[in-house]
Design an enzyme around this catalytic site. Structure first.
Site, PDB file in Angstrom:
ATOM      1  N   CYS A 104      42.289  -4.168  99.649  1.00 36.48           N
ATOM      2  CA  CYS A 104      40.948  -4.749  99.665  1.00 36.48           C
ATOM      3  C   CYS A 104      40.852  -5.903 100.653  1.00 36.48           C
ATOM      4  O   CYS A 104      39.977  -5.925 101.511  1.00 36.48           O
ATOM      5  CB  CYS A 104      40.550  -5.234  98.279  1.00 36.48           C
ATOM      6  N   HIS A 105      41.752  -6.889 100.509  1.00 37.37           N
ATOM      7  CA  HIS A 105      41.664  -8.058 101.379  1.00 37.37           C
ATOM      8  C   HIS A 105      43.003  -8.429 101.982  1.00 37.37           C
ATOM      9  O   HIS A 105      43.197  -9.549 102.439  1.00 37.37           O
ATOM     10  CB  HIS A 105      41.069  -9.242 100.621  1.00 37.37           C
TER      11      HIS A 105
END
Lengths: 295, 428, 183
Positions: free
Chosen positions: C147-148
């Site tokens: 995701c990040h």
């Protein structure tokens, strides 16, 4: 004022009528089943509580007799230890649950497997589905007993049903069930029963699929200090015990409900009293009570 | 009573808001300064009680909806899950189920209050009709709510009541199929009833606002039925007088509610609804909840299917035209000796119809149902139109103040002694 | 309308006491009524019962691989670590870690080859990859959150990226060499 007087008089008339009629008229048969006699339950009335020992005995009767045919699908073993119920200890319910083999799965191989029961498991069902239950019971379907004590009642008739509001009679279901369990008789002359039919005096229509299942001495109760069971091991006692257990299962939070209810009720009455005096005080400022006050 | 208000809030922030959105002004005019007749009795507290009951039903209902599963195979179990596993779930459910009954007890007292004191007459016709609409919405809501636990009475009640619509020629069958969303009462019926049961209370809330609005335009009726003549003498401000009186009555009513809720929570319900719905077995006697019984009796009084349905709807529709059926100019039955007797006969008729609705539709019960159905309609269609023409009412007090303060002081300074002939209607 | 007020001088104390008591009782009633409404929002008895401890058999997990399982609705990673991975996790300079914690504090003594951690990224709750063979394990050979871009090492500690803390260790105990109980 008139309206108040009239409605008060009407209410009083109904109540007096109800009381006098109730004390005069004996219960009479209606709709094929005899009216069940009232039993003195420990859980009736605003202060009623369940008798823990009775619930524990009732579970034993259910387990050893009823559970052969009747499921209690809403019940879980953990319920047996919760407050306001039979209050078995945690260790006891773990042992009670472990007595059963529960089907679980699928596992990594995609197969169902059996494991010992856990407190969070539901009571196992005697039959996998309704068809299997009917097939095993000559076409009759043994009902789920989880809430049966609230799902049964009998017609109380005119004055009694009003009186029940005051006496808080809520035990129509348990009274009926207890009477039914001990209400087996030989059919009257001229009545031919088919195989799988039995005659019960309290059943509506008197014909019932379930045979008499409770006999004296059939279930062994835990012994007291003197080596004897504190209650008689009779069919009557078994019926009372198992029905108490069913009532608890139908209404597991009854004790909490009544105890909170008593507090709420007293609170509301006290609060109403205070409000009454506050209201009087405020209304006393009105001109007709205090002549000369500014308009 | 209506018109632009001269109220200016004292608080800075309220003043700021009032200049932009006159909400403080609206609240002040509606619930503080609103003038109420000084002679209201305790039957006038039921409007406030009903408001609180609606709030109570919505609050408990929202909580119940969080735990309920609207599906034919799961609804019954999920309701029992609320009763067993959710903390205080039993309280929410019993409060909601008994609350519905309490709501109807209060609304029936409210309606009969209106009937007795002629609150439906000019200029309150719209106020009254809005009330009838609320009553209809309540009935629809209660009916659909009763279906949600998916017990035997839920299922068969839904079957019987939806089948009513099949009585209508040509479109009947289509209406029923569209109500069901299938060929019988089943899962689609349950889910749409759940959706509508959630929606309708908010519609009720909307109509209640109109109802209160209409009330605040015309002002309240009162036990004498004499309109307010001089605001300063005949009325008192809503706060604190009516608020404290309403609060007292409300708490007493809640004590009554609590008695049922905590000690006999299943008294007003039916045992059969603790049996899961079974489309193959119909209960021996299908009976609706007690508050529908009079209408159910009217439905079954007529041997013709369509006739019964029409008559049942007419029993409610007649309330809509009531303001024009009653020809008497005198509002309060306290001053109408004959009409008052008819009113009590009508009240007994309703109770008898309720009792008959709970009996099986056979033998003497059908005949009695027909008799009392006739009496029910006779009250509206014969008694009230004719009585207004022939009855001689008692002398009305000159004003509300006079009826309260009596002849000794003659509060309004008007006709002294006029109140002597009047009923001693003091405040409750 | 009637501006009806009694003279304020007359018996103010008794009146105030009455009004105060009524108001206090009303407020107490409303608060008491709010309690059950709020309590209905708590996990119900069935949810609590279903959250009881679970037992996990470790035998099917090959060395260097991991499994994912759920306990109380939360994802848990169990990985069988290789010798090299254990050494890698132990020899890290703690001062260089964003959330310093020794590897020994995250495993059971004598069972260093088993790592049991919660499997949701401490950044915003995504599930880091790296448990199954073939999944991207990130720069530190542990787990990588797509995701990040948070990188976790072979001890489940955050090494690079936006996640603020290490993947936490759930309560568990060894019942035998090949069996653990979570919860």
């Amino acid at each position: 004022m008139t309206l108040f007087r009239t409605s008060l008089a009407a209410f009083a008339a109904i109540m007096i009528g109800a009381f006098s009629a109730a004390s005069l008229s004996p219960a009479h048969a209606a709709g094929g089943g005899t009216k069940p006699p009232a039993h003195d339950w420990s859980f009736d009335g605003p202060f009623g509580t369940f008798d823990r020992a009775q619930l524990q005995r009732g579970y034993k009767v259910y387990r050893e007799v009823c559970s052969a045919c009747h499921a209690m699908s809403l019940m879980r073993f953990r319920n047996l230890s919760q407050k306001g119920g039979p209050e078995f200890t945690e260790a006891q319910i773990r042992a009670l649950a472990a007595d059963f083999k529960i089907s679980d799965g699928p596992n990594e191989q995609g197969e169902m497997f059996e494991r010992p029961g856990r407190p969070s498991d539901a009571f196992p069902k005697p039959f996998p589905n309704e068809q299997a239950a009917r097939a095993a019971n000559g076409g009759a379907y043994p009902l789920d007993l989880s809430v049966i004590a609230k799902a049964r009642n009998y017609e109380r008739g005119f004055p009694l049903f009003l009186l029940d509001i005051i006496t808080q009679y809520q035990e129509g279901g348990p009274d009926y069930l207890k009477a039914l369990l001990t209400g087996y008789e030989d059919p009257p002359k001229g009545v031919e029963l088919l195989p799988g039919q039995n005659w019960n005096k309290y059943m509506a229509g008197n014909i019932i699929g379930m045979p008499n299942m409770l006999n004296d001495g059939q279930v062994e109760y835990p012994k007291g200090a003197d080596g004897k069971s504190p209650v008689p091991e009779t069919a009557k006692q078994y019926a009372a015990d198992v029905v108490a257990f069913l009532m608890w299962s139908a209404e597991p939070h009854m004790e909490q409900r009544k105890s909170i209810g008593r507090q709420v009720f007293i609170f509301l009455l006290l609060f109403a009293g205070l409000l009454y005096f506050t209201k009087k005080r405020i209304w006393s400022r009105l001109p007709e009570h205090a002549p000369g006050a500014a308009h | 009573m209506s018109g632009p208000s001269s109220y200016v809030p004292k608080l800075g922030i309220a003043k700021w808001l009032d200049a932009r959105l006159p909400l403080p002004r609206l609240m002040y005019d509606s619930f503080i300064a609103y003038p109420v007749p000084r002679n209201l009795n305790y039957f006038w507290t039921f409007g406030g009680i009903l408001m609180l009951m609606l709030v109570s039903q919505i609050l408990t209902g929202v909580i119940l909806a969080m735990h309920y599963t609207p599906h034919a195979t799961l609804a019954f179990t999920s309701v029992e899950g609320i009763m067993r596993d959710v903390e205080y779930g039993w309280l929410m459910r019993y409060m909601h189920a008994n609350g519905a009954s309490m709501f109807f007890i209060a609304v029936y007292i409210h309606i009969f209050r209106g009937l007795y004191y002629g609150s439906y007459k000019a200029p309150r016709e719209v106020l009254w009709i809005l009330g009838v609409i609320i009553f209809l919405l309540m009935m629809a809501t209660a009916f659909m709510g009763y279906v949600l636990p998916w017990g035997q009475m839920s299922f068969w009640g839904a079957t019987v009541i939806t089948n009513l619509f099949s009585a209508f020629p040509i479109v009947g069958e289509t209406i029923v199929t569209f109500l069901w969303g299938g060929y019988s009462v089943d899962n689609p019926t349950l889910t749409r009833f759940f959706s509508l049961h959630f929606l309708l209370p908010f519609m009720i809330f909307g109509v209640v606002i109109l109802h209160v609005w209409a009330l605040h335009v015309t002002g309240q009726n009162n036990p004498t039925g004499v309109e307010v003549k001089a605001v300063a003498k005949d009325t008192i401000p809503f706060t604190p007088y009516a608020t404290i009186k309403d609060a007292f009555a409300l708490v007493l009513f809640f004590a009554f509610f609590a008695y049922f809720l905590f000690f006999i929570p299943n008294y007003l319900g039916h045992a059969d609804n603790y049996i899961p719905a079974n489309p193959a077995v119909t209960p021996a006697h299908i009976v609706p909840e007690w508050y529908f019984l009079p209408f159910y009796a009217i439905l079954r009084a007529v041997p013709d299917k369509l006739g019964g349905v029409l008559l049942m709807f007419a029993a409610i529709a007649v309330l809509v035209v009531l303001p024009w059926l009653d020809t008497s100019k005198v509002k309060s039955m306290s001053y109408r000796p004959l009409a008052r007797q008819c009113f009590w006969a009508f009240a007994v008729t309703c109770v008898m119809l309720g009792w008959l609705g709970s009996r099986p539709a056979e033998g003497i019960y059908v005949t009695l149902s027909q008799l009392f159905t006739a009496l029910y309609f006779a009250y509206f269609l014969i008694a009230l139109p004719l009585l207004g023409l022939f009855e001689t009412p008692k002398k009305l007090p000159g004003s509300i103040a006079e009826s309260v303060l009596g002849k000794m002081k003659g509060g309004s300074g008007a006709v002294v002694g006029a109140a002597a002939s009047a009923e001693p209607n003091t405040k409750g | 309308m009637a501006e009806a007020k009694s003279s304020p001088a007359s018996e103010p104390t008794r009146r105030d006491m009455l009004f105060l008591a009524t108001g206090a009782m009303g407020a107490a009633g409303v608060v008491a009524l709010a309690v059950p409404f709020v309590r209905t929002l708590a996990p119900n008895a069935q949810t609590i019962a279903a959250g009881a401890p679970i037992e996990v058999d470790l035998t099917p997990i090959p060395e260097g691989q991991g499994i994912k399982l759920f306990w109380r609705g939360k994802l848990i990673f169990v990985r069988s670590r290789t010798k090299a991975e254990i050494e890698e996790a132990q020899k890290v300079n703690l001062a260089s870690l964003p959330d310093p914690q020794a590897d020994s504090a995250r495993v059971k003594p004598g069972k260093e080859n088993w790592l049991v951690i919660y499997g949701s990224c401490t950044h915003l709750g995504c599930i880091p990859g790296g448990s199954a063979a073939g999944e991207v394990r990130g720069d530190y050979n542990g787990w990588f959150c797509p995701c990040h871009g948070s990188h976790y090492d072979t001890s489940g500690r955050i090494r690079k990226g936006p996640a603020p803390t290490n993947l936490p260790v759930p309560p568990y105990a060894f019942l035998s060499d090949t069996k653990i109980r979570i919860g």
